[in-house]
Design a protein around this motif. Structure first.
Motif, short mmCIF file in Angstrom:
data_model
loop_
_atom_site.label_atom_id
_atom_site.label_comp_id
_atom_site.label_asym_id
_atom_site.label_seq_id
_atom_site.Cartn_x
_atom_site.Cartn_y
_atom_site.Cartn_z
N LEU A 445 0.84 -1.33 0.10
CA LEU A 445 -0.01 0.00 -0.03
C LEU A 445 0.83 1.33 0.05
O LEU A 445 0.46 2.30 0.31
N GLY A 446 2.19 1.16 -0.39
CA GLY A 446 3.17 2.42 -0.18
C GLY A 446 2.61 3.53 -0.93
O GLY A 446 3.09 4.54 -0.35
N ASN A 447 2.21 3.19 -2.17
CA ASN A 447 1.70 4.50 -2.95
C ASN A 447 0.36 5.20 -2.61
O ASN A 447 -0.08 5.97 -3.32
N ASP A 448 -0.41 4.43 -1.64
CA ASP A 448 -1.74 5.01 -1.42
C ASP A 448 -1.70 6.12 -0.51
O ASP A 448 -1.25 6.34 0.61
N GLU A 449 -2.38 7.23 -1.11
CA GLU A 449 -2.25 8.48 -0.53
C GLU A 449 -2.99 8.30 1.25
O GLU A 449 -2.69 9.32 1.89
N ARG A 450 -3.78 7.80 1.20
CA ARG A 450 -4.48 7.63 2.68
C ARG A 450 -3.67 7.21 3.58
O ARG A 450 -3.61 7.53 4.74
N VAL A 451 -2.66 6.15 3.03
CA VAL A 451 -1.63 5.73 4.26
C VAL A 451 -0.68 6.96 4.38
O VAL A 451 -0.10 6.97 5.57
N THR A 452 -0.16 7.70 3.44
CA THR A 452 0.90 8.70 3.68
C THR A 452 -0.05 9.80 4.37
O THR A 452 0.76 10.30 5.41
N ALA A 453 -1.35 9.98 4.23
CA ALA A 453 -1.87 11.09 5.36
C ALA A 453 -1.86 10.52 6.61
O ALA A 453 -1.65 11.32 7.57
N PHE A 454 -2.22 9.24 6.94
CA PHE A 454 -2.15 8.63 8.11
C PHE A 454 -0.76 8.94 8.71
O PHE A 454 -0.60 9.25 10.04
N THR A 455 0.26 8.55 8.04
CA THR A 455 1.55 8.58 8.72
C THR A 455 1.97 10.08 8.99
O THR A 455 2.59 10.49 9.91
N ASP A 456 1.63 10.99 8.02
CA ASP A 456 2.01 12.67 8.42
C ASP A 456 1.04 12.94 9.61
O ASP A 456 1.65 13.76 10.40
N ARG A 457 -0.20 12.58 9.87
CA ARG A 457 -0.94 12.73 10.77
C ARG A 457 -0.53 12.05 12.10
O ARG A 457 -0.35 12.82 13.21
N GLU A 458 0.08 11.05 12.10
CA GLU A 458 0.58 10.28 13.39
C GLU A 458 2.05 10.83 13.60
O GLU A 458 2.23 11.06 15.18
N LEU A 459 2.84 11.31 12.82
CA LEU A 459 4.65 11.51 13.05
C LEU A 459 4.64 12.83 12.49
O LEU A 459 5.89 13.17 13.11
N GLY A 460 4.06 13.57 12.09
CA GLY A 460 4.14 14.78 11.58
C GLY A 460 4.81 15.77 12.80
O GLY A 460 5.71 16.41 12.42
N PRO A 461 4.22 16.02 13.73
CA PRO A 461 4.96 16.98 14.66
C PRO A 461 6.28 16.40 15.34
O PRO A 461 7.07 17.32 15.40
N LEU A 462 6.36 15.04 15.29
CA LEU A 462 7.41 14.50 15.73
C LEU A 462 8.96 14.64 14.80
O LEU A 462 9.96 15.25 15.19
N LEU A 463 8.25 14.66 13.51
CA LEU A 463 9.34 14.92 12.53
C LEU A 463 9.61 16.41 12.27
O LEU A 463 10.74 16.68 12.22
N THR A 464 8.65 17.24 12.26
CA THR A 464 9.17 18.66 12.40
C THR A 464 10.01 18.99 13.86
O THR A 464 10.89 19.69 13.53
N ARG A 465 9.71 18.28 14.82
CA ARG A 465 10.44 18.70 16.14
C ARG A 465 12.09 18.17 15.93
O ARG A 465 13.00 19.01 16.05
N ASP A 466 12.13 16.89 15.25
CA ASP A 466 13.45 16.55 15.06
C ASP A 466 14.24 17.47 14.31
O ASP A 466 15.58 17.77 14.24
N ALA A 467 13.58 17.84 13.01
CA ALA A 467 14.19 18.57 12.06
C ALA A 467 14.51 20.06 12.35
O ALA A 467 15.65 20.41 12.15
N THR A 468 13.65 20.60 13.18
CA THR A 468 13.92 21.95 13.80
C THR A 468 15.08 21.80 14.77
O THR A 468 15.95 22.55 14.87
N HIS A 469 15.03 21.06 15.74
CA HIS A 469 16.06 20.98 16.98
C HIS A 469 17.07 19.99 17.06
O HIS A 469 17.90 20.14 17.77
N GLY A 470 17.42 19.15 15.98
CA GLY A 470 18.30 18.31 15.85
C GLY A 470 18.02 16.93 16.64
O GLY A 470 19.10 16.53 17.07
#
Length: 541
Positions: A445-470
């Motif tokens: 299901l790797g190319n399914d947009e719904r799976v991508t949206a789910f991943t962003d919703r669950e991990l988005g804030p954490l990914l942003t925090r890592d990118a901003t603060h290292g």
């Protein structure tokens, strides 16, 4: 190279003698190598063949047996034709025995009713012969220049064969010594017709010299190789005996192919190239001639059980999935092909992307697929470990399909399973979709947009925090999930003190606004992490 009897009869000096063909009208296309004036009956032993014999018949016998013997002796040495001037021995027509013998032996027999200067005829015909030889030499010189330029430029086999087909106007095939087709050019013809039942047809053609013509099949065959290492045959399809320039074309092309192989010995082999081309087409837009081309490579696809296989080097997963080197993949492709041969498994094997070796196994309907896969996987692991650039590998297989239309699906599935199995610590010989479980499903299901949206919703804030603060909060969460929520084990896996690790977990809960103690939250986050892995590196289809 030489003019025909018909060409000679069209010369003005002969037409002035009012020529008339009285026997073997269908043999006027025979080649004339020379012209010989002979007035005696006992002349055959002085000839070498392909001569046009000129005579007034003044010394020829009148009895039927003598004339029959005269024609038979000339036919036995292979004369191109006989021209008789009707003035000094026979005035209006030739004896019936003479004509009958020529017709029976297929020797063109021509009469001239007007006096003709034979010396002028000889000069004119020899002039035709010389002109043809000069033209042939010029054509051969052009061929040498063309193929020398291709050799110097490092032309690929397909380019060389394209030039052969263009120059000779005939289909050409490059095959291995085991009669598997490596490359071909149809010269505008039908590929299926050219390659149909190729291996059987090719085995029936035996050559005793490096370049030979087989009149039964109409094949001009040239052995390809260099330095005493012959590895293939170049076949030019010529329904009629080939002219000298076609022989030159075949031999020069064989030389260019041999040099290319010597120069490119460290690059992809011709057999792997042929397999890769076919696999790539099957994964994109399969053509109508796939079955015939695969069969010509020794891999029949009709009425067979087909299984996709992907072989990936484990070196490409540390520290994160990345492109494997082409050298490693080429070695792995050769190791996989060797394993298939050792297990007597018909298979197309090639490198079609930057991450893995793809294969399509073609098994008989009665084959035990599991047994075949087990033997093949053992051989692949062994051959990969013994290769020049030995690496551990992951082997994955797709669902068995019964038709060529399902070949793409089983190969794509195998690639997804291989990608999912890379992080597995299992020592399985090979992996199927049900072995990689949730990870395998996410890869499908790797190319399914719904799976991508789910991943962003669950991990988005954490990914942003890592990118901003290292920070490395995502990796901290990964250890926690992989250890099933066991904080002590996760801290040990992360090489952190428990106090420091627990602080990191608290920060994750604050950033995401969830409780890691909640089983559903941990499950959702772990699924999102697996999905993130798939999105980071999704296999090329």
């Amino acid at each position: 190279m030489y003019p025909t009897v018909a060409d000679a009869l069209a010369l003005p000096v002969i037409r002035e003698g009012k020529p008339r063909v009285v026997a073997a009208h269908g043999a006027l296309d025979r080649r004339v190598r020379w012209v010989h004036v002979a007035e005696v009956a006992d002349i055959a032993h002085l000839l070498r063949g392909d001569e046009l014999v000129l005579t007034t018949g003044i010394a020829l016998p009148d009895e039927p047996d003598g004339l029959t013997r005269y024609v038979d002796e000339l036919a036995d040495v292979g004369v191109a034709g006989i021209v008789v001037e009707l003035l000094r021995h026979w005035s209006d027509k030739l004896p019936q025995a003479f004509v009958a013998a020529a017709e029976r032996r297929g020797v063109p027999l021509v009469t001239l009713s007007e006096e003709t200067r034979f010396v002028t005829v000889t000069e004119a015909v020899v002039g035709l012969i010389v002109d043809a030889q000069v033209a042939e030499l010029r054509a051969a010189e052009q061929v040498h220049e063309t193929f020398t330029a291709l050799t110097v430029a490092g032309a690929e086999p397909a380019e060389v064969l394209r030039e052969v087909a263009r120059t000779a106007g005939r289909p050409v095939v490059l095959e291995t010594l085991s009669h598997e087709v490596l490359a071909y050019d149809t010269a505008g013809g039908n590929p299926s017709e050219l390659l149909r039942d190729w291996a059987r047809r090719s085995r029936a053609v035996h050559v005793t010299e490096r370049t030979s013509y087989d009149p039964e099949t109409g094949w001009l065959v040239t052995v390809v190789g260099a330095r005493g290492n012959d590895w293939g045959r170049l076949v030019l399809l010529c329904p009629e005996p080939p002219p000298h320039r076609h022989i030159v074309v075949a031999e020069r092309a064989a030389s260019a192919l041999a040099v290319h192989r010597l120069v490119a010995r460290d690059r992809e082999g011709l057999e792997r190239h042929a397999h890769r081309t076919l696999l790539t087409e099957m994964l994109s837009t399969p053509g109508a001639d796939i079955n015939a081309r695969a069969a010509a490579l020794g891999v029949p696809l009709e009425h067979r059980r087909l299984v996709g296989v992907a072989v990936r080097p484990r070196t490409s997963v540390n520290p994160a999935p990345a492109m494997a080197t082409q050298e490693v993949l080429r070695d792995l492709a050769e190791a996989t092909a060797l394993a298939a041969k050792r297990t007597q498994t018909a298979a197309l094997v090639g490198v079609v992307d930057d991450t893995s070796v793809r294969a399509l196994l073609s098994l008989p309907p009665q084959a035990e697929v599991a047994n075949v896969l087990r033997r093949l996987a053992k051989e692949v692991h062994h051959a990969a470990g013994a290769a020049q650039r030995a690496v551990p590998v992951v082997i994955a297989v797709g669902t068995t399909v019964e038709r060529i239309s399902g070949a793409r699906r089983t190969m794509v599935e195998a690639a997804h399973v291989a990608d999912a199995a890379l992080r597995s610590t299992s020592d399985r010989l090979y992996h199927r979709l049900d072995d990689v479980r949730l990870r395998g499903l996410l890869h499908l299901l790797g190319n399914d947009e719904r799976v991508t949206a789910f991943t962003d919703r669950e991990l988005g804030p954490l990914l942003t925090r890592d990118a901003t603060h290292g920070s490395r909060l995502v990796e901290t969460l990964r250890h926690y999930c992989e250890q099933g929520g066991n904080k002590s084990a996760a801290a040990a896996a992360a090489h952190m003190s428990r106090t420091a690790y627990y602080q990191q977990l608290s920060r994750i809960e604050q950033v995401l606004g969830v409780s890691l103690e909640d089983p559903e939250s941990m499950l959702s986050l772990y699924v999102a992490l697996l999905s993130l892995d798939v999105q980071t590196h999704h296999p090329t289809e």
